[in-house]
Design a protein around this motif. Structure first.
Motif, mmCIF file in Angstrom:
data_model
loop_
_atom_site.group_PDB
_atom_site.id
_atom_site.type_symbol
_atom_site.label_atom_id
_atom_site.label_comp_id
_atom_site.label_asym_id
_atom_site.label_seq_id
_atom_site.Cartn_x
_atom_site.Cartn_y
_atom_site.Cartn_z
ATOM 1 N N SER A 250 0.818 -1.208 0.000
ATOM 2 C CA SER A 250 0.000 0.000 0.000
ATOM 3 C C SER A 250 0.850 1.257 0.000
ATOM 4 O O SER A 250 0.377 2.336 -0.348
ATOM 5 C CB SER A 250 -0.933 0.008 1.218
ATOM 6 N N ASP A 251 2.113 1.155 0.385
ATOM 7 C CA ASP A 251 3.006 2.304 0.394
ATOM 8 C C ASP A 251 4.431 1.796 0.267
ATOM 9 O O ASP A 251 4.764 0.695 0.744
ATOM 10 C CB ASP A 251 2.838 3.123 1.674
ATOM 11 N N SER A 252 5.275 2.581 -0.389
ATOM 12 C CA SER A 252 6.658 2.153 -0.578
ATOM 13 C C SER A 252 7.543 3.364 -0.779
ATOM 14 O O SER A 252 7.077 4.446 -1.156
ATOM 15 C CB SER A 252 6.780 1.209 -1.779
ATOM 16 N N ARG A 253 8.829 3.184 -0.530
ATOM 17 C CA ARG A 253 9.809 4.240 -0.729
ATOM 18 C C ARG A 253 11.169 3.598 -0.902
ATOM 19 O O ARG A 253 11.490 2.598 -0.242
ATOM 20 C CB ARG A 253 9.811 5.187 0.475
ATOM 21 N N LEU A 254 11.983 4.145 -1.797
ATOM 22 C CA LEU A 254 13.324 3.608 -2.052
ATOM 23 C C LEU A 254 14.265 4.779 -2.272
ATOM 24 O O LEU A 254 14.021 5.641 -3.120
ATOM 25 C CB LEU A 254 13.317 2.692 -3.280
ATOM 26 N N SER A 255 15.341 4.825 -1.500
ATOM 27 C CA SER A 255 16.308 5.916 -1.644
ATOM 28 C C SER A 255 17.717 5.375 -1.483
ATOM 29 O O SER A 255 17.943 4.346 -0.830
ATOM 30 C CB SER A 255 16.046 7.021 -0.606
ATOM 31 N N PHE A 256 18.669 6.097 -2.078
ATOM 32 C CA PHE A 256 20.077 5.729 -2.031
ATOM 33 C C PHE A 256 20.871 6.950 -1.574
ATOM 34 O O PHE A 256 20.524 8.093 -1.886
ATOM 35 C CB PHE A 256 20.569 5.281 -3.411
ATOM 36 N N SER A 257 21.945 6.702 -0.856
ATOM 37 C CA SER A 257 22.741 7.827 -0.346
ATOM 38 C C SER A 257 24.176 7.391 -0.116
ATOM 39 O O SER A 257 24.478 6.203 0.026
ATOM 40 C CB SER A 257 22.147 8.368 0.965
ATOM 41 N N ARG A 258 25.030 8.403 -0.088
ATOM 42 C CA ARG A 258 26.431 8.191 0.280
ATOM 43 C C ARG A 258 26.896 9.420 1.039
ATOM 44 O O ARG A 258 26.654 10.554 0.611
ATOM 45 C CB ARG A 258 27.301 7.944 -0.948
ATOM 46 N N GLN A 259 27.562 9.183 2.176
ATOM 47 C CA GLN A 259 28.026 10.268 3.029
ATOM 48 C C GLN A 259 29.536 10.190 3.209
ATOM 49 O O GLN A 259 30.133 9.108 3.118
ATOM 50 C CB GLN A 259 27.345 10.213 4.400
ATOM 51 N N ASP A 260 30.133 11.345 3.452
ATOM 52 C CA ASP A 260 31.581 11.411 3.677
ATOM 53 C C ASP A 260 31.859 12.556 4.634
ATOM 54 O O ASP A 260 31.579 13.723 4.330
ATOM 55 C CB ASP A 260 32.319 11.630 2.362
ATOM 56 N N THR A 261 32.398 12.237 5.807
ATOM 57 C CA THR A 261 32.679 13.269 6.816
ATOM 58 C C THR A 261 33.787 14.214 6.370
ATOM 59 O O THR A 261 33.918 15.303 6.916
ATOM 60 C CB THR A 261 33.068 12.620 8.154
ATOM 61 N N HIS A 262 34.602 13.794 5.375
ATOM 62 C CA HIS A 262 35.724 14.628 4.922
ATOM 63 C C HIS A 262 35.350 15.499 3.735
ATOM 64 O O HIS A 262 36.234 16.148 3.152
ATOM 65 C CB HIS A 262 36.917 13.741 4.562
ATOM 66 N N ALA A 263 34.088 15.514 3.327
ATOM 67 C CA ALA A 263 33.609 16.372 2.238
ATOM 68 C C ALA A 263 34.424 16.171 0.964
ATOM 69 O O ALA A 263 34.904 17.127 0.347
ATOM 70 C CB ALA A 263 33.628 17.840 2.662
ATOM 71 N N SER A 264 34.574 14.919 0.538
ATOM 72 C CA SER A 264 35.375 14.620 -0.654
ATOM 73 C C SER A 264 34.540 13.999 -1.774
ATOM 74 O O SER A 264 35.104 13.512 -2.749
ATOM 75 C CB SER A 264 36.518 13.668 -0.285
ATOM 76 N N LEU A 265 33.205 14.022 -1.656
ATOM 77 C CA LEU A 265 32.367 13.440 -2.699
ATOM 78 C C LEU A 265 32.235 14.401 -3.875
ATOM 79 O O LEU A 265 32.218 15.627 -3.704
ATOM 80 C CB LEU A 265 30.981 13.114 -2.135
ATOM 81 N N LEU A 266 32.154 13.837 -5.064
ATOM 82 C CA LEU A 266 31.919 14.586 -6.307
ATOM 83 C C LEU A 266 33.002 15.619 -6.584
ATOM 84 O O LEU A 266 32.747 16.695 -7.124
ATOM 85 C CB LEU A 266 30.547 15.266 -6.286
ATOM 86 N N GLY A 267 34.230 15.293 -6.228
ATOM 87 C CA GLY A 267 35.387 16.097 -6.607
ATOM 88 C C GLY A 267 35.294 17.540 -6.167
ATOM 89 O O GLY A 267 35.249 17.847 -4.973
ATOM 90 N N PRO A 268 35.260 18.495 -7.138
ATOM 91 C CA PRO A 268 35.299 19.926 -6.781
ATOM 92 C C PRO A 268 34.071 20.392 -6.006
ATOM 93 O O PRO A 268 34.113 21.455 -5.386
ATOM 94 C CB PRO A 268 35.368 20.621 -8.155
ATOM 95 N N LEU A 269 32.967 19.623 -6.032
ATOM 96 C CA LEU A 269 31.783 20.025 -5.274
ATOM 97 C C LEU A 269 31.989 19.848 -3.767
ATOM 98 O O LEU A 269 31.285 20.457 -2.971
ATOM 99 C CB LEU A 269 30.558 19.230 -5.730
ATOM 100 N N GLY A 270 32.928 18.999 -3.375
ATOM 101 C CA GLY A 270 33.224 18.814 -1.951
ATOM 102 C C GLY A 270 32.008 18.439 -1.135
ATOM 103 O O GLY A 270 31.805 18.961 -0.031
ATOM 104 N N ALA A 271 31.195 17.531 -1.647
ATOM 105 C CA ALA A 271 29.942 17.186 -0.980
ATOM 106 C C ALA A 271 30.180 16.238 0.187
ATOM 107 O O ALA A 271 31.094 15.416 0.183
ATOM 108 C CB ALA A 271 28.969 16.547 -1.974
#
Length: 969
Positions: A250-271
């Motif tokens: 009757s209800d559903s949800r699907l999500s994906f994530s990645r975290q980095d405490t050093h802010a090094s995701l996605l190169g120059p974006l520093g995510a």
């Protein structure tokens, strides 16, 4: 109140002499022990960490759990802090030993609810102790009665003070050592080698499951919901599924994530955080209404830092059908009922100046009650100068990955949202936001927002927020927050223009103005009780209705275990109503009496209810609730029985009303994980999805190869501890210890509790490690054990052809890299002993300072090789020899008070003295002058060679003299 909390933050930096004096005030009674005055809205059952002080000495941190009458203190940590010789057995719920002196005997048996202290028997009630994850917690008043500790708790600063009638051995030890303390709390900072928890292609899956069955006079219902998580393709995948009989999903949800405490995701974006799948759009301003929609969201906000200090959104996952109440500083400010989509969301919650203690209370459909606390301390601008954070999202509103959402959006289409905030100075920050919706029906909407946060002397906060869209709608709000005489004050002014009909973009606007004043705080907190209040006043004007004035008051009075709450709401449209609630605990029974009433337009009681709850055992509780709705004259009775087992919880209830309607419900909840090492599933009562988990394999590494193989043995019953997150786990028959409920992104050291090792000769192969848990991820680590070895021997001094004992020598043990691993001092008879040694190659040496002081030198090198089986090496003896003394002459090119300075000087002149003589430069220590002499050359006589060498050195501008020197060698 704010000043108290502000000082708590400063406590972690350093305890000054002034603070030490403040601690000593406990001896004069200037620190109150009134729990009702200090409870800070902390809910019963909340885990607390108290800084413990024995008079002026800081002892360390004690684990506690908030109780209705104060707190339950973890028993084993108390005994460890105070050096009481009492052993606690968490499995059998017993403890036995002595304290202060062997004549003071102590014995406890929780199975019989009895405690024996020096021949005196104490009986325990259910509220006197608490069992959590195998650990025993005892009410602080019981500890005072047993050990005369005069223990006092300060909930404002989370500090615990002890002023015992007699001087404890630990205090005498501290006085002997004259140890200086500070509260930098270095032990709270992880120091062990860090082991990464990288994202995996596929990790152990975990899921929180809820199953419920209900039956009424007319129908039956079977429902389920699953909240699951695991690593998939090197990101974290989280899913939510809910269904019922006749409708599988009757209800559903699907999500994906990645975290980095050093802010090094996605190169120059520093995510720091990247989410995609079903996500919530970025909030650009104060107006925010979003549902989960498929898309992507990126930000670089620190995972451990709350940036916005004006308003917040509180959101999270929750099982379907649960109710959620939101309290701020013990005052109910919002609620959400029968949530259908597996999440709660409280939007645009104002933050007050000073302390903001938000308590979320979750109510399950069968009477379950769970709590969560979030603390926000607002004392100034949240961004420092130069700090900048962004968040951007792109979502397809109205669509989800699995298209099973029960939410309905006002507008569907692609929504692009972005927000950026930056600290201009330490006291001023600004933000701007922009969103654009490409609507499916052609009515595109563009919205922008901007604002600022200004801190004035860390006493007054001024917030300005402005929003506008392309439909001529706009909103301006100015809010001023401060604290006067420990009373929180907030005044806001809001002006807005909104379309009367959202479907008519060119239609008329409704202009409104809102003025609101909010004041809250404590009126009294002393031996006569605690009286707190919250007052609100608002005035609203707009084009479509008359002016509206609303007033509200909430009072809370607590004394001697009684708690009385009364809420009044008045509006100038002849609406005046309120509610009252009285609570009290009598022994094992908790009681609540609630009344709802109306004063205008007619004075009457509209309903009342009573609740009784009683703990039948530490894991079993019973509840009875009686309600009478006077407006329709219907009476309700509800009986509940809740069983909280170690691995799961089961709740049941029966409801019956005066119109012969009835309802029976059965509810089960547990978390399920998978152990890939042993190919087996495991259960846990704590959520494995919303926090991190760690599986530690403890085994005896018989061949010391660091790998579990056929010759190794699983070790059961070993306690594994997280030092910074205070989580523990006991290894099972497979040697696996599970530490669940670990706060995400909080790095913690993981160590073995050596007292729990089944064999006293076992020792951990390493000191331990540290990890940073991730929510919904089960990390697997190993801690091998070894059989420890011992080395013993005697130190001798050779005199001629005979040897004699050399007492009190300092003996060191070095590993193969030269690092010191142990040190001991030989006894009066020259005997020394090293215990608890790990396998490996070692070198035993006598301390150089001791040899220098005694004018002794080595006669041999001692190296040992300890095996993984555990060796006891005896007769590892040292034989030292007195140094010979020779009188001669040296070419002195400098003398120094420090050996380090001598070596530095030599490096500077090395090129100038190289090759002057065939001898190599050396140094000798002048024991008479206590100085180090750098010598270029040596000869038995004042020879020409020495004089020529000095002349050569002098020509290069360096000093050099020939002098007589006695040399020990």
């Amino acid at each position: 109140m704010y000043n108290t909390l502000f000082n708590i933050e400063k406590k972690w930096e350093k305890v000054t002499e002034e603070q030490i004096n403040d601690i000593a005030k406990v001896n004069t009674g200037s620190i109150t022990n009134d729990f009702e005055a200090q409870n800070m809205g902390i809910p019963v059952g909340e885990l607390l960490f108290f800084s413990a002080y024995l008079r002026k000495y800081y002892l360390g941190e004690l684990i506690a759990i908030k109780s209705e009458n104060g707190a339950w203190i973890e028993l084993n940590s108390v005994f460890e802090q105070l050096n009481f010789a009492i052993t606690v057995n968490n499995e059998s719920l017993t403890a036995k030993g002595w304290f202060i002196s062997p004549n003071n005997q102590f014995e406890m048996n929780l199975n019989e609810q009895k405690v024996f202290v020096n021949g005196v028997t104490y009986s325990l009630n259910e509220q006197d102790y608490y069992i959590d994850a195998g650990d025993i917690f005892i009410d602080y008043e019981q500890l005072n009665a047993w050990f005369a500790l005069k223990l006092k708790l300060d909930f404002n600063s989370l500090e615990l003070y002890l002023d015992p009638q007699v001087k404890l051995p630990i205090e005498q030890k501290l006085q002997r050592e004259q140890r200086k303390f500070n509260a930098s709390l270095d032990h709270l900072v992880p120091t062990l080698p860090w082991k990464a928890s990288p994202y995996q292609a596929s990790s152990n899956p975990v899921a929180d499951l809820q199953l419920s069955y209900s039956a009424t006079k007319n129908n039956t219902s079977l429902n389920y919901s699953i909240l699951g998580s695991q690593d998939l393709a090197y990101v974290n995948a989280e899913y939510y599924l809910a269904g019922r009989e006749g409708n599988l999903i009757s209800d559903s949800r699907l999500s994906f994530s990645r975290q980095d405490t050093h802010a090094s995701l996605l190169g120059p974006l520093g995510a720091t955080n990247v989410q995609f799948g079903d996500v919530l759009a970025t909030q650009i301003g104060s107006n925010f209404s979003s549902y989960y929609a498929r898309g992507i969201k990126i930000n670089n906000k620190p995972l451990y830092k709350k940036v916005n200090n004006n308003q917040i959104n509180l959101t999270g996952a929750v099982q379907a059908g649960w109710d959620v109440e939101l309290y701020r500083n013990k005052i109910l400010i919002d609620q959400q009922l029968s949530l259908p989509d597996g999440r709660y969301l409280f939007e645009n919650i104002d933050l007050l100046f000073g302390a903001n203690t938000f308590e979320l209370i979750f109510y399950g459909p069968q009477g379950q009650v769970e709590r969560k606390v979030e603390e926000y301390l607002v004392d100034g601008n949240s961004l420092e100068e130069g700090e900048g954070f962004y968040e951007v999202s792109l979502t397809q509103e109205g669509e989800q990955l699995l298209n099973h959402s029960t939410s309905v959006n006002a507008q569907d289409g692609w929504l692009l949202s972005g927000r950026y905030e930056r600290g201009i100075t330490d006291n001023l920050s600004v933000y701007s936001g922009l969103s654009t919706l490409s609507s499916d029906d052609g009515d595109d909407e563009h919205r922008y927002a901007l604002g600022s946060n200004l801190s004035i002397f860390n006493k007054v906060l001024v917030n300005l927020d402005y929003e506008q869209n392309n439909n001529r709608e706009d909103e301006l709000e100015i809010a001023v927050r401060s604290e006067f005489a420990e009373q929180s004050v907030r005044f806001s002014m809001r002006k807005a223009s909104q379309l009367l009909n959202k479907n008519l973009k060119d239609g008329p606007l409704d202009d409104s103005s809102t003025y609101e004043l909010f004041v809250s705080g404590n009126v009294m907190q002393n031996e006569y009780g605690r009286l707190s209040y919250q007052n609100t006043a608002s005035h609203i004007t707009n084009d479509t209705q008359d002016n509206v004035l609303r007033l509200g008051n909430i009072l809370n009075y607590s004394i001697a275990g009684y708690s009385f709450n009364n809420s009044l709401q008045w509006a100038d449209n002849d609406r005046f109503f309120g509610s009252s609630l009285l609570q009290k605990r009598f022994g094992r029974i908790s009681t609540r009496l609630g009344v709802n009433y109306s004063l205008e337009p007619e004075g009457e009681i509209t309903s009342y209810e009573t609740e009784f709850s009683r703990s039948l055992s530490p894991n079993l509780q019973a509840e009875l609730k009686l309600t009478h709705q006077l407006d329709d004259n219907i009476k309700y009775a509800e009986l509940g029985l809740n069983w909280q087992a170690k691995l799961f919880s089961i709740n049941s209830n029966f409801n019956y009303d005066s119109e012969d309607n009835w309802r029976v419900g059965l509810f089960g909840r547990f978390s399920l994980g998978y152990d890939t090492v042993n190919n087996d599933y495991f259960l846990n009562r704590r959520s494995l999805v919303q926090a991190g988990s760690l599986m530690v394999h403890v085994y005896l590494d018989n061949n010391n190869n660091g790998i579990f193989d056929q010759d190794d043995e699983n070790i059961e019953g070993v306690k594994v501890k997280g030092l910074q997150n205070y989580r523990t786990g006991l290894s099972d028959e497979n040697g696996i210890a599970l530490l669940s409920g670990m706060p995400a992104n909080l790095t913690t050291d993981i160590v073995i509790d050596t007292d729990s090792l089944p064999d006293p000769f076992y020792i951990a192969a390493t000191e331990g490690f540290s990890i940073t848990p991730r929510a919904g991820f089960v990390e697997y680590m190993e801690i091998p054990l070894n059989n420890s070895s011992e080395i013993e021997g005697t130190v001798y001094k050779q005199t001629g052809d005979t040897s004699e004992i050399e007492p009190y020598a300092t003996v060191k043990l070095l590993d193969k890299t030269g690092k010191e691993v142990a040190q001991t001092q030989a006894a009066y008879d020259g005997y020394y002993l090293f215990t608890d040694l790990r396998p490996g190659q070692y070198k035993a040496v006598i301390d150089d300072e001791f040899k220098e002081r005694k004018s002794l030198k080595n006669t041999q090198q001692i190296q040992v090789d300890l095996s993984a089986k555990g060796d006891v090496l005896v007769g590892v003896d040292f034989t030292l020899k007195e140094k010979a003394q020779t009188q001669g002459y040296i070419a002195n090119i400098g003398d120094f008070s420090s050996l380090a300075i001598l070596k530095t000087y030599y490096q500077l002149i090395k090129k100038n003295v190289s090759g002057v003589v065939k001898q190599s430069p050396f140094y000798v220590k002048d024991t008479v002058l206590n100085r180090y002499v750098l010598a270029l050359a040596y000869d038995k006589t004042e020879s020409v060679m020495l004089k020529d060498a000095c002349l050569n050195i002098a020509e290069k501008g360096l000093s050099c003299t020939v002098q007589a020197q006695r040399i020990n060698h």
